[in-house]
Design an enzyme around this catalytic site. Sequence first.
Site, PDB file in Angstrom:
ATOM      1  N   ARG A 127       0.829  -1.217   0.000  1.00 30.75           N
ATOM      2  CA  ARG A 127       0.000   0.000   0.000  1.00 30.75           C
ATOM      3  C   ARG A 127       0.861   1.263   0.000  1.00 30.75           C
ATOM      4  NH1 ARG A 127      -4.994  -1.858   3.831  1.00 30.75           N
ATOM      5  NH2 ARG A 127      -6.224  -2.680   2.112  1.00 30.75           N
ATOM      6  N   LYS A 167     -21.435 -15.673   1.818  1.00 30.89           N
ATOM      7  CA  LYS A 167     -22.853 -15.446   2.078  1.00 30.89           C
ATOM      8  C   LYS A 167     -23.588 -14.672   0.995  1.00 30.89           C
ATOM      9  CE  LYS A 167     -22.485 -14.860   7.072  1.00 30.89           C
ATOM     10  NZ  LYS A 167     -22.510 -13.619   7.858  1.00 30.89           N
ATOM     11  N   GLY A 195     -10.809  -7.576  -1.923  1.00 29.42           N
ATOM     12  CA  GLY A 195     -11.159  -8.514  -0.859  1.00 29.42           C
ATOM     13  C   GLY A 195     -10.573  -9.893  -1.054  1.00 29.42           C
ATOM     14  N   GLY A 229     -13.766  -3.117   0.682  1.00 34.53           N
ATOM     15  CA  GLY A 229     -15.109  -2.546   0.885  1.00 34.53           C
ATOM     16  C   GLY A 229     -15.475  -1.549  -0.202  1.00 34.53           C
TER      17      GLY A 229
HETATM   18  P1  AMP Z   1     -16.358 -13.263   0.940  1.00 32.64           P
HETATM   19  O1  AMP Z   1     -15.502 -12.417   1.845  1.00 32.64           O
HETATM   20  O2  AMP Z   1     -17.825 -13.117   1.178  1.00 32.64           O
HETATM   21  O3  AMP Z   1     -15.982 -13.100  -0.510  1.00 32.64           O
HETATM   22  O4  AMP Z   1     -16.097 -14.740   1.373  1.00 32.64           O
HETATM   23  C1  AMP Z   1     -14.866 -15.345   1.253  1.00 32.64           C
HETATM   24  C2  AMP Z   1     -14.827 -16.537   2.150  1.00 32.64           C
HETATM   25  O5  AMP Z   1     -15.841 -17.441   1.781  1.00 32.64           O
HETATM   26  C3  AMP Z   1     -13.516 -17.264   2.055  1.00 32.64           C
HETATM   27  O6  AMP Z   1     -12.842 -17.195   3.279  1.00 32.64           O
HETATM   28  C4  AMP Z   1     -13.924 -18.692   1.733  1.00 32.64           C
HETATM   29  O7  AMP Z   1     -13.222 -19.656   2.485  1.00 32.64           O
HETATM   30  C5  AMP Z   1     -15.390 -18.731   2.115  1.00 32.64           C
HETATM   31  N1  AMP Z   1     -16.140 -19.749   1.351  1.00 32.64           N
HETATM   32  C6  AMP Z   1     -16.185 -19.909   0.023  1.00 32.64           C
HETATM   33  N2  AMP Z   1     -16.911 -20.991  -0.303  1.00 32.64           N
HETATM   34  C7  AMP Z   1     -17.351 -21.538   0.864  1.00 32.64           C
HETATM   35  C8  AMP Z   1     -18.146 -22.676   1.173  1.00 32.64           C
HETATM   36  N3  AMP Z   1     -18.623 -23.470   0.226  1.00 32.64           N
HETATM   37  N4  AMP Z   1     -18.383 -22.919   2.476  1.00 32.64           N
HETATM   38  C9  AMP Z   1     -17.884 -22.120   3.434  1.00 32.64           C
HETATM   39  N5  AMP Z   1     -17.130 -21.027   3.199  1.00 32.64           N
HETATM   40  C10 AMP Z   1     -16.868 -20.739   1.923  1.00 32.64           C
END
Ligand code: AMP
Length: 398
Positions: A35, A206, A355, A378
């Site tokens: 950064r 999620k 991210g 973010g």
């Molecule tokens: P995000 O920050 O919402 O993009 O989520 C990323 C996180 O989602 C990572 O740490 C992944 O390990 C987790 N992730 C991706 N696929 C799955 C899954 N099938 N079950 C649980 N966690 C997951």
Amino acid sequence: MKKTLNDVNVTNKTVLVRVDFNVPIKDGVITDDNRIKAALPTIKYLVDNNAKVVLFSHLSRIKEEADKAKKSLRPISLKLEELLGKKVAFIDKTRGLELENAISNLKNGEVLLFENTRFEDVKDNEVVKFESKNNEELGKYWASLGEIFVNDAFGTAHRKHASNVGIASNIAESCVGFLVQKELEMLSKGIDNPEHPFVAIIGGAKVSDKIGVIDNLLQKADKIIIGGGMAYTFFKAQGNKIGKSLCEEDKVELAKSYLEKANGKIVLPVDSANNTEFKDSESNYSGVNLPDDEMGLDIGPKSIELFQDLLKGAKTVAWNGPMGVFEFENFKKGTVGVCEAIANLKDAFTLIGGGDSAAAAIQLGFSDKFTHISTGGGASLEYMEGKVLPGVDIIQNK
Ligand code: AMP
């Protein structure tokens, strides 16, 4: 269009620059200086053009007085000195006579860094959030220290803080720095003005975290590939059994409505790589109906093939969120497969929206295969949601 450094005359001027020096520090040592490096083009330009350069940044969060000892920008000033090959004056204050005098005494081409802006969030052990809640008096005070404001901190552009929105609202002239300028050009090309076919890939844990992105991209993309943990809520919406996989019960109806209104635009995985526990060991494969005692941790091989086919011929690809638990050796194949497919595209504009997907692409060795990997987690997520970024919005237009 926002004013850029090329639209303002900085020579002889005191230029206040909000940078993003929020770097990881362990036992006083900076463990990743990317950064700081990313801010160098703007700083060097200002030095070369004989401005008096006043830099400031936040570092982490300050929740109590005791946090301040470990969250000083002093080690960052030393690192910057090394990278810049030039003396950087450090003032361990966020306001007051010492800071004001040091700024008045700056000569053309000299650089000063002052203390962590979030020190203003705690005063005499009381949480006041002057920086984080954009205290009016603080924004005015900081603005009074210079003549031009440059916002080059993309990572906090989605926040309305005194050190971005506060200053910009109270100063005669403002513009974006080179880093923010590039982020805006790339995100606008990838999200607002994409060349078609435009394929969006959305993954991660999620559905609830990505609703805004799905809503916005449903209007813009030709296809939306959905993978990662959120895919299982969609499987459930289709009436499938998902075993012990991640599921947001309260989002099943929403997922159903997306599938109805998307008119075939949303493409889901057709198989899944599973384990009986959330652990990194050999996977079992299944279709979209999972055994009761298994959880889906990655997309399966048929889905990888399907997604690779869908990506062929794409002119724009925007990606946010990994396809599985890429942190596990046994469950990174889906994310690697998608990275490879994007890397192999010829003449396509390919964008990762910060991210975890950015971390995954870098960790898996694909960082130079994308047109742009956004530096703001973010901020790029909010851009992909179609939201206005207050830290950019407040900057003067050309
Ligand atoms: P995000 O920050 O919402 O993009 O989520 C990323 C996180 O989602 C990572 O740490 C992944 O390990 C987790 N992730 C991706 N696929 C799955 C899954 N099938 N079950 C649980 N966690 C997951």
